[in-house]
Enzyme design. Structure first.
Site, PDB file in Angstrom:
ATOM      1  N   CYS A 176      65.535 -22.041 -32.531  1.00 26.80           N
ATOM      2  CA  CYS A 176      65.627 -23.473 -32.238  1.00 26.80           C
ATOM      3  C   CYS A 176      65.619 -23.787 -30.744  1.00 26.80           C
ATOM      4  O   CYS A 176      65.365 -24.927 -30.356  1.00 26.80           O
ATOM      5  CB  CYS A 176      66.881 -24.053 -32.883  1.00 26.80           C
ATOM      6  SG  CYS A 176      66.938 -23.853 -34.671  1.00 26.80           S
TER       7      CYS A 176
ATOM      8  N   HIS B 224      69.334 -30.492 -29.448  1.00 24.93           N
ATOM      9  CA  HIS B 224      68.741 -29.925 -30.659  1.00 24.93           C
ATOM     10  C   HIS B 224      69.341 -30.621 -31.873  1.00 24.93           C
ATOM     11  O   HIS B 224      70.556 -30.811 -31.968  1.00 24.93           O
ATOM     12  CB  HIS B 224      69.004 -28.420 -30.725  1.00 24.93           C
ATOM     13  CG  HIS B 224      68.633 -27.816 -32.034  1.00 24.93           C
ATOM     14  ND1 HIS B 224      67.406 -28.040 -32.629  1.00 24.93           N
ATOM     15  CD2 HIS B 224      69.334 -27.024 -32.893  1.00 24.93           C
ATOM     16  CE1 HIS B 224      67.362 -27.407 -33.780  1.00 24.93           C
ATOM     17  NE2 HIS B 224      68.519 -26.789 -33.973  1.00 24.93           N
TER      18      HIS B 224
ATOM     19  N   ASN C 295      66.683 -30.733 -39.570  1.00 22.76           N
ATOM     20  CA  ASN C 295      66.561 -29.730 -38.511  1.00 22.76           C
ATOM     21  C   ASN C 295      65.179 -29.091 -38.610  1.00 22.76           C
ATOM     22  O   ASN C 295      64.881 -28.365 -39.558  1.00 22.76           O
ATOM     23  CB  ASN C 295      67.656 -28.675 -38.692  1.00 22.76           C
ATOM     24  CG  ASN C 295      67.621 -27.591 -37.637  1.00 22.76           C
ATOM     25  OD1 ASN C 295      66.681 -27.483 -36.858  1.00 22.76           O
ATOM     26  ND2 ASN C 295      68.650 -26.760 -37.617  1.00 22.76           N
TER      27      ASN C 295
END
Length: 334
Positions: free
Chosen positions: A112, A261, A291
């Site tokens: 990520c 994030h 996500n």
């Protein structure tokens, strides 16, 4: 310190929208349970494109937005932790589709944190004078990694791709990147090999992890210790943000836009308590995207750009963390 400027942005979001109510049909859960714990209402799943095709679609949009020809691109850096092939790399496939015949092609995987890593890398190639224009694409196909019997995590992730084209700039750019090596405890997804071996006994290469990966699901699907990830993420995001601000000689109140994030709203809110930055400066679209790993930040950049919010002179901070465990923050002026 020489930095980079964003010449254009692009994204690709699949057409299939999966809501929390869709999970209620086969899991013991509810829309309220998912939303209050994650901040997610819906996410996109790819039903008609592979990862590299989503990446190429986002890249084409970025080229158009930047008014840059594909042959002008000196390098393509693709961030993905959900690639379609071991090789060729996704960047080479994107190069072929968009016609960027003069570009070097590199894939990276810091999960990520990938877009932050790629942007930091691109800045270094540009500052050496080796590259003039670099295409960065972050593309993720996470829906195919999920164990849809796992009611603790399968609803967290979505698919999509985001892209930016960057060139050189004399404006400030500072980064902090790092990692805390994790041995399959907090977050991982194993690559599966299958096939016949030429001799008996050749299948013992993974004996050291067999005790830990003791079920079929652990060998096939994404696995996550939510509490461990939470503890790491909150500290890593706040710490790397503080460090990059110190490095840049700015205070948190000077930041115009912070893009964290988009993992989980509880993680974001907990980290923000230590970051001393007002909510109105923090951009979150987690509720509609879920996500999407390294694609989170560049898809938000495209959204902000097309809404006229990436204004010249703005002070931008990007903060992320990922499997590995990796982390990173960037401060840049637009």
């Amino acid at each position: 310190m020489k930095g980079v400027k964003i010449l254009g942005t692009g994204s690709h979001l699949p057409s299939a929208v999966v809501t929390n109510d869709d999970f209620v049909k086969f899991l013991d859960t509810s829309d309220e349970w998912i939303y209050t714990r994650t901040g997610i209402k819906e996410r996109f799943y790819s039903t008609d494109k592979m990862n590299y095709q989503m990446a190429a679609a986002a890249a084409k949009n970025a080229l158009e937005n930047a008014c840059v020809g594909a042959e002008e691109i000196d390098m393509i850096i693709v961030s993905t932790c959900s690639t379609d092939f071991f090789y060729p790399n996704t960047a080479c496939l994107v190069q072929n589709i968009i016609g960027a015949k003069n570009a070097a092609c590199i894939d990276i995987n810091t999960a990520c944190t990938g877009f932050i890593s790629a942007l930091d890398m691109a800045r270094r190639y540009i500052c050496t004078g080796d590259c003039d224009k670099i295409l960065i694409v972050a593309s993720e196909f996470l829906s195919r990694m999920q164990d849809f019997t796992d009611r603790t995590s399968c609803f967290l992730f979505g698919d999509g791709a985001g892209a930016v084209i960057v060139g050189g700039s004399d404006k400030p750019f500072y980064s902090v990147i790092g990692a805390k090596g994790d041995m399959l405890d907090a977050l991982y997804c194993r690559i599966q090999y299958s096939g016949k071996f030429p001799k008996e006994g050749f299948d013992g290469y993974d004996r050291d992890i067999k005790e830990k990966l003791d079920t079929e699901a652990k060998n096939i699907y994404l696995q996550m210790d939510g509490k461990a990830v939470y503890r790491f993420a909150v500290d890593a995001m706040a710490d790397s943000f503080a460090r990059v601000c110190k490095k840049a000689g700015v205070e948190s109140k000077d930041i115009d836009i912070l893009i964290p994030h988009q993992a989980n709203i509880r993680i974001i809110n907990a980290a923000l308590k230590s970051m001393d930055i007002p909510d109105e400066k923090v951009y979150v679209n987690l509720d509609k995207h879920g996500n999407t790993s390294s694609a989170c930040i560049p898809t938000i950049l495209d959204e902000l750009n097309r809404n006229g919010r990436l204004r010249e002179g703005s002070k931008l901070a990007l903060v992320g963390f990922g499997a590995g465990l990796t982390y990173g923050s960037i401060y840049m002026e637009l």
